[in-house]
Design a protein around this motif. Structure first.
Motif, short mmCIF file in Angstrom:
data_model
loop_
_atom_site.label_atom_id
_atom_site.label_comp_id
_atom_site.label_asym_id
_atom_site.label_seq_id
_atom_site.Cartn_x
_atom_site.Cartn_y
_atom_site.Cartn_z
N CYS A 1 -16.59 -19.29 23.48
CA CYS A 1 -16.15 -20.44 24.46
C CYS A 1 -16.97 -21.87 23.89
O CYS A 1 -16.71 -22.68 24.69
N LYS A 2 -18.21 -21.69 23.43
CA LYS A 2 -19.11 -22.78 23.28
C LYS A 2 -18.32 -24.04 22.69
O LYS A 2 -18.52 -25.26 23.38
N GLN A 3 -17.49 -24.09 21.74
CA GLN A 3 -16.85 -24.99 21.32
C GLN A 3 -16.08 -25.72 22.17
O GLN A 3 -16.11 -27.19 22.28
N VAL A 4 -15.48 -25.29 22.91
CA VAL A 4 -14.20 -25.71 23.85
C VAL A 4 -15.18 -26.42 25.14
O VAL A 4 -15.16 -27.44 25.51
N VAL A 5 -16.36 -25.69 25.50
CA VAL A 5 -17.12 -26.50 26.64
C VAL A 5 -17.85 -27.64 25.93
O VAL A 5 -17.70 -28.65 26.72
N ASP A 6 -18.34 -27.51 24.86
CA ASP A 6 -19.16 -28.74 24.17
C ASP A 6 -18.03 -29.75 24.10
O ASP A 6 -18.46 -31.08 24.35
N ASP A 7 -16.82 -29.54 23.63
CA ASP A 7 -15.82 -30.70 23.16
C ASP A 7 -15.36 -31.26 24.42
O ASP A 7 -15.15 -32.57 24.52
N LYS B 1 -20.94 -28.58 32.61
CA LYS B 1 -22.25 -28.74 32.69
C LYS B 1 -23.22 -27.89 33.01
O LYS B 1 -24.11 -27.36 32.33
N GLU B 2 -22.85 -27.14 34.11
CA GLU B 2 -23.54 -26.10 34.58
C GLU B 2 -23.63 -24.70 33.79
O GLU B 2 -24.57 -24.21 33.45
N VAL B 3 -22.27 -24.51 33.11
CA VAL B 3 -22.29 -23.36 32.15
C VAL B 3 -22.89 -23.70 30.76
O VAL B 3 -23.73 -22.86 30.30
N GLN B 4 -22.71 -24.94 30.30
CA GLN B 4 -23.49 -25.53 29.41
C GLN B 4 -25.02 -25.17 29.43
O GLN B 4 -25.72 -24.83 28.35
N ASN B 5 -25.71 -25.73 30.45
CA ASN B 5 -27.01 -25.56 30.75
C ASN B 5 -27.53 -24.25 30.78
O ASN B 5 -28.55 -23.84 30.33
N HIS B 6 -26.81 -23.42 31.48
CA HIS B 6 -26.95 -21.89 31.49
C HIS B 6 -27.13 -21.17 30.09
O HIS B 6 -28.20 -20.27 29.89
N TYR B 7 -26.33 -21.56 29.09
CA TYR B 7 -26.38 -20.92 27.92
C TYR B 7 -27.03 -21.85 26.86
O TYR B 7 -27.11 -21.39 25.79
N LYS B 8 -27.77 -22.82 27.23
CA LYS B 8 -28.64 -23.48 26.28
C LYS B 8 -29.70 -22.48 25.59
O LYS B 8 -30.34 -21.71 26.43
N ASP B 9 -30.40 -22.90 24.66
CA ASP B 9 -31.22 -21.82 24.07
C ASP B 9 -32.64 -22.29 24.55
O ASP B 9 -32.80 -23.57 25.07
#
Length: 320
Positions: free
Chosen positions: A240-246, A312-320
């Motif tokens: 999922c990461k590529q789609v969410v970041d894009d 943004k919530e999803v992106q922050n949840h999976y940040k290193d």
């Protein structure tokens, strides 16, 4: 209720009693005596008839009581005949052949004038079963495994990021399943048929889903625990990461461009100039143009702010 024999006996007894009274009171004794003799003979005949009827009744009662005991207590030593057993076995086999067709046969009986397909009936049952699981853990595991095409044999996913988006058809069509799917008693044939039915359900659900900002927010808040449970950090990065970041990067760039709302009100993906905004060089820097049309739909539906907040919530949840 008195029987005829009882009535006859009672009448003759009363008649004799009356003759005796007349004999006591009458002066012509000879006539009275004659009548008394006749009445006595009649009484004797009536008594004999009544006794015969009573004896016959007792015999019948005893005989039927014995037969009834015989029916209740006497076992059938012979048991079912071979012919009866063969008929029962045939019935059992025929019933087993029809196992699973009950819903189809009932549908046929209730809608005799409609064109009913067994495969369409099974398809509707599969879709209804998935719908009945909304929105629990089993439901999300099933939907996400189908979307990313999980292979239980290799323990791997065959679709990721933008590839998974093609699961949803551009135009939803509720097709009849009358094609050649083979014998559904075969495990592989049924598994393929079930997956096609589930994909049809997913397409229908996405196209008919209420995409108001309020409803999207409720759906996410009530179900995000299942999403986070399904996607480990490794699985998220892979799928999922590529789609969410894009999506987040494109949104930030578009909304920072002056007059972006006016542009998206005027144009959509069918227009030649759509991918010129904010610049042709910028849109060409992405392998896929889908994020741009995605935000065009979100602006049109007035849910862009809610969707961006969830991403943004999803992106922050999976940040290193």
């Amino acid at each position: 209720m008195l029987t005829f024999a009882q009535i006859l006996f009672s009448a003759s007894a009363i008649f004799c009693l009356l003759i005796l009274v007349l004999l006591a009171l009458s002066k012509r004794k000879s006539i009275t005596v004659t009548l008394l003799v006749v009445a006595g003979l009649f009484l004797a005949a009536a008594s004999f008839y009544a006794f015969s009827e009573y004896s016959a009744y007792q015999n019948r009662k005893e005989r039927y009581a014995i037969q009834e005991m015989s029916v209740l207590e006497t076992p059938d030593d012979n048991g079912p005949t071979e012919k009866e057993l063969n008929a029962f076995i045939y019935f059992q086999e025929y019933r087993n052949v029809l196992h699973g067709y009950e819903a189809f046969l009932l549908n046929m009986g209730a809608n005799a004038l409609d064109v009913v397909s067994y495969k369409n009936t099974i398809r509707d049952e599969i879709m209804a079963r998935l719908e009945s699981q909304e929105y629990g853990e089993t439901y999300w595991n099933t939907v996400l495994n189908i979307t990313f095409e999980y292979d239980w044999n290799t323990k791997d996913f065959h679709r990721s990021n933008y590839g998974a988006l093609y699961v949803v058809p551009a135009v939803y069509e509720y097709d009849d399943f009358d094609g050649n799917y083979g014998d559904l008693n075969d495990t592989e044939n049924y598994a393929f048929f079930e997956r096609m039915s589930q994909l049809l359900y997913i397409g229908q659900k996405i196209k008919s889903f209420d995409r108001s900002a309020e409803n999207i927010g409720k759906l996410w808040n009530h179900n995000k625990s299942y999403i986070y449970t399904f996607f480990s950090k490794k699985k998220y990065d892979q799928l999922c990461k590529q789609v969410v970041d894009d999506l987040i990067e494109v949104h930030d760039t578009i909304t920072a461009t002056p007059n972006y709302m006016e542009f998206y009100r005027m144009y959509d993906v069918s227009d030649e100039v759509f991918l010129d905004f904010p610049s042709l060089e910028y849109t060409r820097s992405f392998e896929y143009s889908w994020p741009f049309s995605f935000w065009d739909r979100r602006f049109t539906e007035n849910n862009a702010a809610e969707v961006y907040g969830i991403l943004k919530e999803v992106q922050n949840h999976y940040k290193d």
